[in-house]
Design a protein around this motif. Structure first.
Motif, short mmCIF file in Angstrom:
data_model
loop_
_atom_site.label_atom_id
_atom_site.label_comp_id
_atom_site.label_asym_id
_atom_site.label_seq_id
_atom_site.Cartn_x
_atom_site.Cartn_y
_atom_site.Cartn_z
N UNK A 41 53.02 45.30 41.67
CA UNK A 41 54.22 44.66 42.24
C UNK A 41 54.15 43.13 42.14
N UNK A 42 53.05 42.60 41.64
CA UNK A 42 52.91 41.14 41.57
C UNK A 42 53.96 40.54 40.63
N UNK A 43 54.64 39.48 41.05
CA UNK A 43 55.66 38.85 40.19
C UNK A 43 55.01 37.95 39.16
N UNK A 44 54.27 38.59 38.23
CA UNK A 44 53.43 37.84 37.29
C UNK A 44 54.24 36.84 36.46
N UNK A 45 55.42 37.27 35.96
CA UNK A 45 56.21 36.37 35.12
C UNK A 45 56.63 35.12 35.89
N UNK A 46 57.05 35.33 37.12
CA UNK A 46 57.48 34.19 37.95
C UNK A 46 56.31 33.25 38.23
N UNK A 50 55.95 29.39 36.99
CA UNK A 50 55.70 28.33 37.97
C UNK A 50 54.55 27.42 37.50
N UNK A 51 53.50 28.03 36.93
CA UNK A 51 52.40 27.22 36.41
C UNK A 51 52.86 26.36 35.23
N UNK A 52 53.75 26.92 34.40
CA UNK A 52 54.31 26.13 33.28
C UNK A 52 54.97 24.86 33.81
N UNK A 53 55.75 25.02 34.89
CA UNK A 53 56.42 23.85 35.48
C UNK A 53 55.39 22.79 35.88
N UNK A 54 54.27 23.24 36.44
CA UNK A 54 53.24 22.29 36.87
C UNK A 54 52.77 21.47 35.67
N UNK A 273 48.94 25.00 44.60
CA UNK A 273 49.96 24.59 45.57
C UNK A 273 51.23 24.13 44.87
N UNK A 274 51.05 23.40 43.78
CA UNK A 274 52.22 22.94 43.03
C UNK A 274 52.96 24.13 42.41
N UNK A 275 52.19 25.08 41.88
CA UNK A 275 52.81 26.27 41.29
C UNK A 275 53.61 27.02 42.35
N UNK A 276 53.06 27.15 43.52
CA UNK A 276 53.74 27.86 44.59
C UNK A 276 55.03 27.14 44.97
N UNK A 277 55.01 25.82 44.94
CA UNK A 277 56.23 25.06 45.21
C UNK A 277 57.32 25.43 44.21
N UNK A 278 56.97 25.45 42.92
CA UNK A 278 57.98 25.78 41.90
C UNK A 278 58.42 27.23 42.04
N UNK A 279 57.49 28.09 42.38
CA UNK A 279 57.85 29.50 42.56
C UNK A 279 58.88 29.64 43.68
N UNK B 51 45.11 28.60 31.37
CA UNK B 51 45.92 29.36 32.33
C UNK B 51 46.72 30.46 31.62
N UNK B 52 47.20 30.15 30.41
CA UNK B 52 47.92 31.18 29.64
C UNK B 52 47.04 32.40 29.43
N UNK B 53 45.78 32.17 29.08
CA UNK B 53 44.84 33.28 28.88
C UNK B 53 44.74 34.12 30.15
N UNK B 54 44.70 33.45 31.31
CA UNK B 54 44.61 34.19 32.58
C UNK B 54 45.79 35.14 32.71
N UNK B 55 47.00 34.63 32.47
CA UNK B 55 48.19 35.46 32.67
C UNK B 55 48.26 36.59 31.65
N UNK B 56 47.71 36.34 30.45
CA UNK B 56 47.65 37.41 29.44
C UNK B 56 46.79 38.58 29.93
N UNK B 57 45.92 38.30 30.85
CA UNK B 57 45.04 39.35 31.38
C UNK B 57 45.77 40.36 32.25
N UNK B 58 47.03 40.06 32.58
CA UNK B 58 47.83 41.03 33.34
C UNK B 58 47.74 40.86 34.83
#
Lengths: 403, 403
Positions: A41-46, A50-54, A273-279, B51-58
């Motif tokens: 159920x984790x919103x992995x894409x979101x 969010x990390x991209x925004x950081x 923390x920054x990622x969570x802000x964007x999320x 970080x991209x590698x981390x998210x690729x891990x699912x």
């Protein structure tokens, strides 16, 4: 070489929950033991977005940050708490922490002298007890029923023990899974003000409520900002790996906790923390929480259905209105710690209840998590568990068993 | 409501460094105050890739992790320390922490009873002193020169004070910027074994050495694995926002610290730890460190050039062989704390030296960071500072000034 560890380490115990998780994590076992949300159920894409925004923010986003936490996230949490929980406080009254576990630790650090008294329910959150013990505090349990602490015992113990604070998980408590009534919440707050005692309100599960219309007002929302310290986390609603929680309350306390945090770890991960802000800004977390509520409610009901099949003397549990746990009591002759290896052998794990007790542990209790496994696995795992329990009941003396 | 804080909070002080950073961060001031690496050198693309590698891990990569830290990163750190520092230990002897600051805190927590003695240099790392004070320990300074602690005073104090541990930053120390000689390192280790005292070796700057051929063997590499606890961080070599450090040493101590960490915050961000693992795997950190060394060495030399222009009585400093700081002493009649507002008015900031002292602070000292600003800014800022210093020296009594 012999190492002379500090006195406080005498009270250290590796968490039973985490030790079991270690073993269970390796095998092919259905675990109702941990307090894990479901990965699927984790919103992995979101989170990834969010990390991209950081990173788009450039190199300066990677520099040291403030001990209090990333300011825009503190503001976002303040806004969110006003809307979702009716807790009205400024960002200045918020400290970001490495999970809400760190909030419990930092508060204990600034408030507890050895021998100080804390009032809690019994049983209560295991890892909070571990923190209190590590500061050599004395934990005194208050008698309680399904609605919260009993007013008479509470007042008597406030008077006689002069506690530093009262620790509670009033909404979908860990481990019992119950909800305090509004009346008991107000009553505790009144007494706390009367006897000058801080209330530490631990609310990691508050968002996971099954009845959207129900109103579980936090004590922090009933307070005038002087008495209640409130902590929660994004571990259950977003993802645990972020390790981002917060604590909010009287500014004087928050400021002292920030000084303690400066010594403890300077600050928590500011990338997270920054990622969570964007999320929070770009993702509809409220809808996501609505989904979580529905999915977890269904799983709770599957588990409940299996428990209802059991017709065993002494069996007792509260039907959860939210959160992540069932708390089950068996016939008093059954020791759930001794039973655990049998359950694991049958491919299912739970947490024995005794470590959750302040004192006089009831060895016939255990905790079941219903959020981590899918319904089919819950069904299969509970089937296995039911057979283990039924076998265990064969040793229950007949005359007692039929009472 | 009045809050009765714990005894230990009497010793809390907000870090002078961080308070100055707060003010300075807002203005247009050239700051030599903080201990910041330069943002412009951050390997942002590599961090983002990791970080991209981390998210690729699912999704399962976002679940709760182990208190000890992400196992592959612990293994990578063990390998790296064997190659780069000749410290040979298993991943089992490593605990990942929220920066090396947390390592100082967790070790203090498991080892210090109120009144216990720690031996340090004087001056020493400010935020370590804050931790020790918060555990109500007694810090006893050992006399030292440019090569490290003086053997006679060290042995005398080991005998008379029975310290719990010796805290040192032997390589490019904070704040003094000096390097212990190999002889003094070995001597401390011998004494520590003789008197059964742990050595806590804090090495945040060790990788930032200007002479690639020089050999600054950590005490942990000289030890048999029983006496030295070694901590470092990726904050200076990768990016600070990750807040990922580690501590390695005797397994019994690491295990106890892991139990303390479980209560303190369960675990540090595992997204960051996983990202750091991929960064170490896919990015040439060693080349990056070579670049950092060259850039920071040039900046040190620019600052040194400016200091050499000064012809002031009582002026003293060590020329750094690495790390991030100059430590400057002025004529003893000059108080650098009182001078700071004048410097800030002229657009430049430093950290006054007194908070770095265990006792008997020398108010005529200050610390300059040379890593954060580019050479042109260092030149301009130092020019401003030189004029502030020269003005201050006008008040120095003539007869003394000519000594």
């Amino acid at each position: 070489m012999k190492y002379a560890f500090a006195q406080r380490t005498r009270n250290f115990e590796s968490s039973a929950v985490r030790d079991i998780l270690k073993v269970v994590g390796e095998g092919d076992i259905i675990s109702f033991a941990g307090g894990l949300p479901d990965d699927d159920l984790f919103p992995l894409d979101a989170v990834e977005e969010a990390y991209k925004r950081v990173f788009e923010g450039g190199k300066h986003t990677m520099q040291y940050g403030l001990t209090e936490g990333y300011t825009p996230l503190r503001e976002a949490v303040a806004d969110r708490m006003a809307v979702r929980k009716q807790i009205r406080m400024d960002a200045d009254n918020i400290l970001l922490t490495t999970g809400s576990q760190q909030a419990i630790d930092l508060f204990s650090r600034i408030i507890l002298n050895p021998g100080d008294v804390i009032l809690t329910e019994n049983p209560t959150y295991l890892a909070a007890l571990q923190v209190f013990q590590s500061y050599e505090a004395r934990v005194v349990p208050v008698e309680s029923d399904e609605f919260g602490m009993l007013p008479e015992d509470l007042e008597e113990k406030m008077k006689s023990h002069l506690p530093k604070f009262v620790y509670i998980v009033p909404t979908f408590s860990n481990p019992v899974g119950k909800v305090w009534s509004l009346e008991r919440r107000k009553h505790l707050l009144d007494l706390a003000k009367k006897y000058n005692v801080i209330i530490f309100e631990d609310d990691p599960y508050g968002e996971i409520q099954f009845d959207a219309a129900a109103d579980y007002t936090p004590l922090a929302a009933l307070d005038d900002g002087e008495t209640v310290l409130y902590t929660s986390t994004f571990s259950k609603t977003v993802v645990p790996a972020l390790r981002t929680g917060w604590v909010m309350g009287p500014h004087q306390i928050i400021r002292m906790m920030a000084q303690a945090k400066q010594a403890a770890d300077l600050h928590s991960s500011s990338i997270d923390q920054q990622a969570l802000y964007y999320l929070l800004r770009d993702f509809d977390l409220d809808s996501h929480i609505t989904t979580l509520r529905a999915v977890y409610k269904e799983r709770m009901e599957v588990m409940l259905g299996q428990l209802q099949r059991l017709n065993l003397p002494g069996l007792g549990y509260v039907v959860p209105q939210g959160g992540m746990f069932f708390w089950v009591a068996l016939h008093e002759s059954i020791n759930t710690k001794e039973l655990l290896p049998k359950a694991v052998k049958k491919g299912v794990a739970y947490v024995p209840g005794s470590p959750f007790y302040v004192c006089e542990p009831k060895h016939n209790t255990f905790r079941l998590n219903f959020t981590h496994a899918v319904p089919e696995k819950i069904e299969y795992g509970m089937n296995q568990l039911v057979s283990v329990l039924e076998e265990a009941y064969e040793t229950v003396p007949k005359d007692k068993a039929t009472v």
